[in-house]
Design a protein around this motif. Structure first.
Motif, PDB file in Angstrom:
ATOM      1  N   PRO A   1      -5.345   9.208 -16.248  1.00  0.00           N
ATOM      2  CA  PRO A   1      -5.590   7.761 -16.232  1.00  0.00           C
ATOM      3  C   PRO A   1      -4.378   6.983 -15.691  1.00  0.00           C
ATOM      4  N   ALA A   2      -4.673   5.844 -15.053  1.00  0.00           N
ATOM      5  CA  ALA A   2      -3.632   5.041 -14.390  1.00  0.00           C
ATOM      6  C   ALA A   2      -2.453   4.703 -15.312  1.00  0.00           C
ATOM      7  N   GLY A   3      -2.745   4.354 -16.564  1.00  0.00           N
ATOM      8  CA  GLY A   3      -1.704   3.980 -17.515  1.00  0.00           C
ATOM      9  C   GLY A   3      -0.709   5.105 -17.747  1.00  0.00           C
ATOM     10  N   TRP A   4      -1.223   6.319 -17.899  1.00  0.00           N
ATOM     11  CA  TRP A   4      -0.364   7.490 -18.121  1.00  0.00           C
ATOM     12  C   TRP A   4       0.442   7.821 -16.874  1.00  0.00           C
ATOM     13  N   LYS A   5      -0.207   7.659 -15.703  1.00  0.00           N
ATOM     14  CA  LYS A   5       0.508   7.906 -14.435  1.00  0.00           C
ATOM     15  C   LYS A   5       1.712   6.973 -14.340  1.00  0.00           C
ATOM     16  N   PHE A   6       1.468   5.710 -14.717  1.00  0.00           N
ATOM     17  CA  PHE A   6       2.521   4.702 -14.665  1.00  0.00           C
ATOM     18  C   PHE A   6       3.656   5.080 -15.623  1.00  0.00           C
ATOM     19  N   LEU A   7       3.290   5.480 -16.857  1.00  0.00           N
ATOM     20  CA  LEU A   7       4.302   5.850 -17.851  1.00  0.00           C
ATOM     21  C   LEU A   7       5.111   7.054 -17.378  1.00  0.00           C
ATOM     22  N   ILE A   8       4.432   8.054 -16.849  1.00  0.00           N
ATOM     23  CA  ILE A   8       5.127   9.263 -16.353  1.00  0.00           C
ATOM     24  C   ILE A   8       6.117   8.882 -15.244  1.00  0.00           C
TER      25      ILE A   8
ATOM     26  N   GLU B   1      14.535  -1.023 -29.296  1.00  0.00           N
ATOM     27  CA  GLU B   1      14.660  -2.211 -30.137  1.00  0.00           C
ATOM     28  C   GLU B   1      13.438  -3.129 -29.955  1.00  0.00           C
ATOM     29  N   THR B   2      13.056  -3.358 -28.692  1.00  0.00           N
ATOM     30  CA  THR B   2      11.900  -4.217 -28.406  1.00  0.00           C
ATOM     31  C   THR B   2      10.615  -3.578 -28.923  1.00  0.00           C
ATOM     32  N   PHE B   3      10.487  -2.284 -28.698  1.00  0.00           N
ATOM     33  CA  PHE B   3       9.262  -1.588 -29.087  1.00  0.00           C
ATOM     34  C   PHE B   3       9.001  -1.717 -30.595  1.00  0.00           C
ATOM     35  N   PHE B   4      10.031  -1.539 -31.409  1.00  0.00           N
ATOM     36  CA  PHE B   4       9.831  -1.614 -32.861  1.00  0.00           C
ATOM     37  C   PHE B   4       9.486  -3.031 -33.326  1.00  0.00           C
ATOM     38  N   LYS B   5       9.914  -4.008 -32.540  1.00  0.00           N
ATOM     39  CA  LYS B   5       9.555  -5.387 -32.865  1.00  0.00           C
ATOM     40  C   LYS B   5       8.081  -5.640 -32.537  1.00  0.00           C
TER      41      LYS B   5
ATOM     42  N   PHE C   1      -1.927   1.432 -24.390  1.00  0.00           N
ATOM     43  CA  PHE C   1      -0.677   1.874 -24.995  1.00  0.00           C
ATOM     44  C   PHE C   1       0.317   2.482 -23.998  1.00  0.00           C
ATOM     45  N   PRO C   2      -0.091   3.464 -23.191  1.00  0.00           N
ATOM     46  CA  PRO C   2       0.888   4.001 -22.219  1.00  0.00           C
ATOM     47  C   PRO C   2       1.377   2.950 -21.234  1.00  0.00           C
ATOM     48  N   MET C   3       0.480   1.999 -20.908  1.00  0.00           N
ATOM     49  CA  MET C   3       0.840   0.932 -19.972  1.00  0.00           C
ATOM     50  C   MET C   3       1.915   0.027 -20.599  1.00  0.00           C
ATOM     51  N   ILE C   4       1.714  -0.324 -21.878  1.00  0.00           N
ATOM     52  CA  ILE C   4       2.690  -1.181 -22.574  1.00  0.00           C
ATOM     53  C   ILE C   4       4.040  -0.463 -22.690  1.00  0.00           C
ATOM     54  N   LEU C   5       3.984   0.821 -23.057  1.00  0.00           N
ATOM     55  CA  LEU C   5       5.227   1.610 -23.155  1.00  0.00           C
ATOM     56  C   LEU C   5       5.955   1.625 -21.809  1.00  0.00           C
ATOM     57  N   GLY C   6       5.179   1.883 -20.747  1.00  0.00           N
ATOM     58  CA  GLY C   6       5.749   1.936 -19.393  1.00  0.00           C
ATOM     59  C   GLY C   6       6.372   0.614 -18.982  1.00  0.00           C
TER      60      GLY C   6
ATOM     61  N   PRO D   1      -4.408  -8.724 -20.539  1.00  0.00           N
ATOM     62  CA  PRO D   1      -3.396  -9.755 -20.776  1.00  0.00           C
ATOM     63  C   PRO D   1      -2.227  -9.320 -21.648  1.00  0.00           C
ATOM     64  N   ILE D   2      -2.499  -8.512 -22.663  1.00  0.00           N
ATOM     65  CA  ILE D   2      -1.440  -8.159 -23.619  1.00  0.00           C
ATOM     66  C   ILE D   2      -0.207  -7.558 -22.925  1.00  0.00           C
ATOM     67  N   THR D   3      -0.432  -6.768 -21.891  1.00  0.00           N
ATOM     68  CA  THR D   3       0.692  -6.146 -21.174  1.00  0.00           C
ATOM     69  C   THR D   3       1.536  -7.210 -20.481  1.00  0.00           C
ATOM     70  N   SER D   4       0.846  -8.214 -19.923  1.00  0.00           N
ATOM     71  CA  SER D   4       1.588  -9.271 -19.224  1.00  0.00           C
ATOM     72  C   SER D   4       2.387 -10.123 -20.206  1.00  0.00           C
TER      73      SER D   4
END
Lengths: 172, 136
Positions: free
Chosen positions: A11-18, A44-48, B16-21, B63-66
């Protein structure tokens, strides 16, 4: 060849993260401290943000439980009039999804005779979504979130009307 | 109930992976451009939202990612004017998604809609910031 196909299936999201993780590794090779500082800032941002995300996903489940896309689809017909506008706007506010899911769904509606003006209104309002509102308020404050939502709603009518004039020939 | 849960899980799996990225990338950008954002985004009522809308136009997602991306940029000194145009363009203008949109709605619809939403993103950003200033 096979591994290439496998990558395409991701999926696109995972490709982006990788890709971003690889970028970090690449940066770390040349300047480890740079990558480390960036990663610490990320952590720090992620935990917030994660607490709000959990709330958002919980709320999303409740919305999905009560709002059915079929109901919205039923009310967006050719001669829907003011009711059509109401359902297009309500639909766009409550139906969340990535564009590659929304486009085929709305494209199907277009084939069934839904007016271009209503489709534009639907696509315009994706920023006014109560599910994501806590995140918007967290970052930008309540006043900003309310004002921007009002303008987005207003412009969904204006843009829908303009597109209706340009494409449907008339906009009601 | 099962359908709603499946739909939610599907969205989480996608978002989720998009937000992490996005968070990882912005953290990296923030270190690279430390102190530079304020030189690019000066608070100009035309240039700031224009640049913001262009940047937002290349990504098209939920929107949430933006909001996460925009919020982090705001903390680093990017003007609210630019960030507003950025988040609006992110969700309503999609250069990368144009082929899919053309396939679903036709070329004329897709091009006109994106153009109209690009202009709206800038206008709404200016109106929002002006309104906030008047009210404060």
């Amino acid at each position: 060849m096979r591994s290439k196909n496998r990558f395409q299936e991701i999926p696109a999201g995972w490709k982006f993260l990788i890709t971003v993780v690889l970028l970090y590794l690449f940066v770390a090779v040349f300047d480890f401290d740079f990558a480390r500082i960036a990663f610490l800032q990320f952590a720090e941002t992620f935990f917030k943000v994660v607490k709000i995300l959990l709330f958002v996903f919980g709320f999303m489940f409740i919305v999905n439980l009560f709002v059915k896309t079929e109901t919205i689809q039923k009310h967006l017909g050719k001669d829907s009039g003011a009711k059509g506008w109401f359902y297009a706007i309500a639909g766009s506010i409550f139906v969340s999804g990535p564009p590659y899911v929304l486009f085929p769904f709305l494209g199907e509606l277009k084939k069934q005779g839904v007016k271009d003006s209503l489709l534009v209104a639907f696509l315009n309002n994706r920023n006014v979504n109560p599910t994501f509102l806590p995140v918007m308020i967290f970052y930008f404050g309540t006043a900003f979130s309310v004002i921007v939502s009002i303008y987005v709603l207003l412009f969904s009518f204006i843009n829908g009307w303009i597109m209706g004039k340009l494409l449907d020939g008339k906009a009601d | 109930m099962k359908k709603a849960l499946q739909k939610t899980i599907q969205t989480i799996k996608m978002a989720f992976p998009m937000i992490l990225g996005v968070l990882l990338l912005i953290s990296l950008m923030n270190v690279a451009f430390q102190g530079e954002y304020s030189k690019i985004f000066t608070g100009n009522y035309f240039l700031d939202p224009f640049i913001g809308a262009i940047l937002g136009s290349f990504s098209f997602g939920i929107p949430i990612t933006s909001y996460v991306a925009g919020g982090e940029l705001l903390k680093e000194g990017v003007s609210l004017l630019a960030v507003t145009a950025f988040i609006l363009a992110w969700t309503t203008v999609g250069v990368a998604m144009l082929p899919i949109e053309i396939r679903a709605f036709g070329k004329k619809f897709a091009v006109l809609r994106n153009l109209l939403n690009f202009i709206s993103a800038i206008i709404i950003a200016v109106l929002t910031i002006a309104t906030l200033k008047i009210l404060s």
